[in-house]
Design an enzyme around this catalytic site. Structure first.
Site, PDB file in Angstrom:
ATOM      1  CG  ASP A   1     -12.491  17.457  -6.809  1.00 42.12           C
ATOM      2  OD1 ASP A   1     -13.455  18.207  -7.042  1.00 42.12           O
ATOM      3  OD2 ASP A   1     -11.315  17.855  -6.800  1.00 42.12           O
TER       4      ASP A   1
ATOM      5  CG  ASP B   1      -4.784   4.620   1.419  1.00 40.66           C
ATOM      6  OD1 ASP B   1      -5.933   5.047   1.210  1.00 40.66           O
ATOM      7  OD2 ASP B   1      -4.287   4.509   2.557  1.00 40.66           O
TER       8      ASP B   1
ATOM      9  CE  LYS C   1      -7.724   7.081   3.697  1.00 41.78           C
ATOM     10  NZ  LYS C   1      -6.291   6.742   3.602  1.00 41.78           N
TER      11      LYS C   1
ATOM     12  NE  ARG D   1       2.551   2.010  13.047  1.00 38.19           N
ATOM     13  CZ  ARG D   1       1.750   2.781  13.761  1.00 38.19           C
ATOM     14  NH1 ARG D   1       2.259   3.685  14.565  1.00 38.19           N
ATOM     15  NH2 ARG D   1       0.441   2.633  13.679  1.00 38.19           N
TER      16      ARG D   1
ATOM     17  CB  THR E   1     -10.536   4.476  12.156  1.00 41.92           C
ATOM     18  OG1 THR E   1      -9.352   4.648  11.409  1.00 41.92           O
ATOM     19  CG2 THR E   1     -11.270   3.250  11.677  1.00 41.92           C
TER      20      THR E   1
ATOM     21  CE  LYS F   1      -2.323   1.712   3.779  1.00 38.69           C
ATOM     22  NZ  LYS F   1      -2.234   3.180   3.794  1.00 38.69           N
TER      23      LYS F   1
HETATM   24  O1  C5P Z   1       1.524   0.529  10.999  1.00 36.08           O
HETATM   25  P1  C5P Z   1       0.081   0.125  10.942  1.00 36.08           P
HETATM   26  O2  C5P Z   1      -0.111  -1.374  10.798  1.00 36.08           O
HETATM   27  O3  C5P Z   1      -0.722   0.706  12.067  1.00 36.08           O
HETATM   28  O4  C5P Z   1      -0.420   0.780   9.581  1.00 36.08           O
HETATM   29  C1  C5P Z   1      -1.749   0.720   9.155  1.00 36.08           C
HETATM   30  C2  C5P Z   1      -1.925   1.428   7.852  1.00 36.08           C
HETATM   31  O5  C5P Z   1      -3.307   1.477   7.545  1.00 36.08           O
HETATM   32  C3  C5P Z   1      -1.417   2.864   7.836  1.00 36.08           C
HETATM   33  O6  C5P Z   1      -0.972   3.154   6.504  1.00 36.08           O
HETATM   34  C4  C5P Z   1      -2.652   3.665   8.167  1.00 36.08           C
HETATM   35  O7  C5P Z   1      -2.614   4.963   7.660  1.00 36.08           O
HETATM   36  C5  C5P Z   1      -3.730   2.835   7.462  1.00 36.08           C
HETATM   37  N1  C5P Z   1      -5.084   3.002   7.996  1.00 36.08           N
HETATM   38  C6  C5P Z   1      -5.410   2.764   9.313  1.00 36.08           C
HETATM   39  N2  C5P Z   1      -6.696   2.913   9.735  1.00 36.08           N
HETATM   40  C7  C5P Z   1      -7.631   3.303   8.877  1.00 36.08           C
HETATM   41  C8  C5P Z   1      -7.334   3.530   7.546  1.00 36.08           C
HETATM   42  C9  C5P Z   1      -6.024   3.371   7.136  1.00 36.08           C
HETATM   43  O8  C5P Z   1      -4.554   2.373  10.106  1.00 36.08           O
HETATM   44  N3  C5P Z   1      -8.874   3.392   9.277  1.00 36.08           N
END
Ligand code: C5P
Length: 238
Positions: free
Chosen positions: A65, A60, A62, A215, A123, A33
């Protein structure tokens, strides 16, 4: 077929991505992603380089418009050869339909049209904020399900959602309506700033169609091993 977790490549430069991916065997084809931070700095070339190496890309960005602008933007994104991309459902059914049309028009003959999914309520938006800022007075969950139904009506393939919302969204749409879920942590991993998490095995059991993991893989001392472990859990192999 074996399912791959989608790796959130939340790095700020192409070099950092290259250093990270060098820790994976070249034959391991990933689903990654790429978000706004990287795309706005590096541009389309980052997508070209990843797809040239055989990886699938979820872009991603999003989009939100007027329908005509989103349609044209999507036409361009389809030409990049991404596997999946997204829009905000708040843009409306007409905008989502236009997005899908743009993707279809921009896809080369014989190639698959990228999956198009919608963001419902971010979220990071609390129920209170939604009431106050958007003047939406129904409960947050109801708004999420409503947006998912709008996305389905517009012909989209699914939504990004919390793993905790998968069941109600599938009930309101269909089981193959993609629920792509971030906020995934393998057992024992650091939670970071995520609040409501689920492990890959739980996500599989409740019917997530794709999981996004950042992460726990990108910050791991041994990213490839962490990836393989999460992939195993996601496929129900342990
Ligand atoms: O590092 P981590 O596993 O928390 O990363 C989750 C990814 O998913 C990040 O790129 C974050 O921006 C994205 N994301 C999220 N929650 C959402 C939408 C996207 O954690 N509701």
């Amino acid at each position: 077929m074996e399912k791959r977790p989608v790796i959130a490549l939340d790095f700020s430069s192409k070099e950092a991505i290259k250093t990270f991916l060098a820790q994976f065997p070249a034959e391991e084809k990933l689903f990654v992603k790429i978000g706004m931070e990287l795309f706005y700095q590096e541009g389309p070339s980052i997508v070209h380089e990843l797809t040239a190496d055989g990886h699938d890309v979820f872009l991603d960005l999003k989009l939100h418009d007027i329908p005509n602008t989103v349609k044209k933007a999507m036409k361009g994104l389809a030409k990049l050869g991404v596997r999946m991309t997204n829009v905000h459902a708040a843009g409306g059914v007409e905008m989502m339909k236009a997005a899908k049309e743009g993707l279809t028009e921009g896809t080369a003959e014989g190639k698959a049209v990228p999956d198009l999914i919608a963001v419902t309520q971010l979220t990071s938006t609390s129920e209170e904020q939604m009431h106050r800022d958007q003047l939406i007075q129904v409960p947050l969950k109801e708004s999420v399900v409503h947006y998912a139904k709008c996305a389905q009506e517009a012909g989209l393939d699914g939504v990004v959602c919390s793993a905790l919302e998968v069941e109600m969204i599938h009930n309101a749409t269909s089981d193959d309506f993609i629920c792509l879920t971030p906020g995934i942590r393998p057992k024992g991993a650091s939670v970071g700033d995520q609040k409501r998490i689920m492990d890959p095995q739980q996500a599989r059991k409740i019917g997530s169609n794709y999981i996004v993991v950042g992460r726990p893989i990108t910050q791991s001392e041994t990213p490839y091993e962490s990836y393989l472990q999460i992939k195993k859990e996601w496929n129900g192999e342990e």
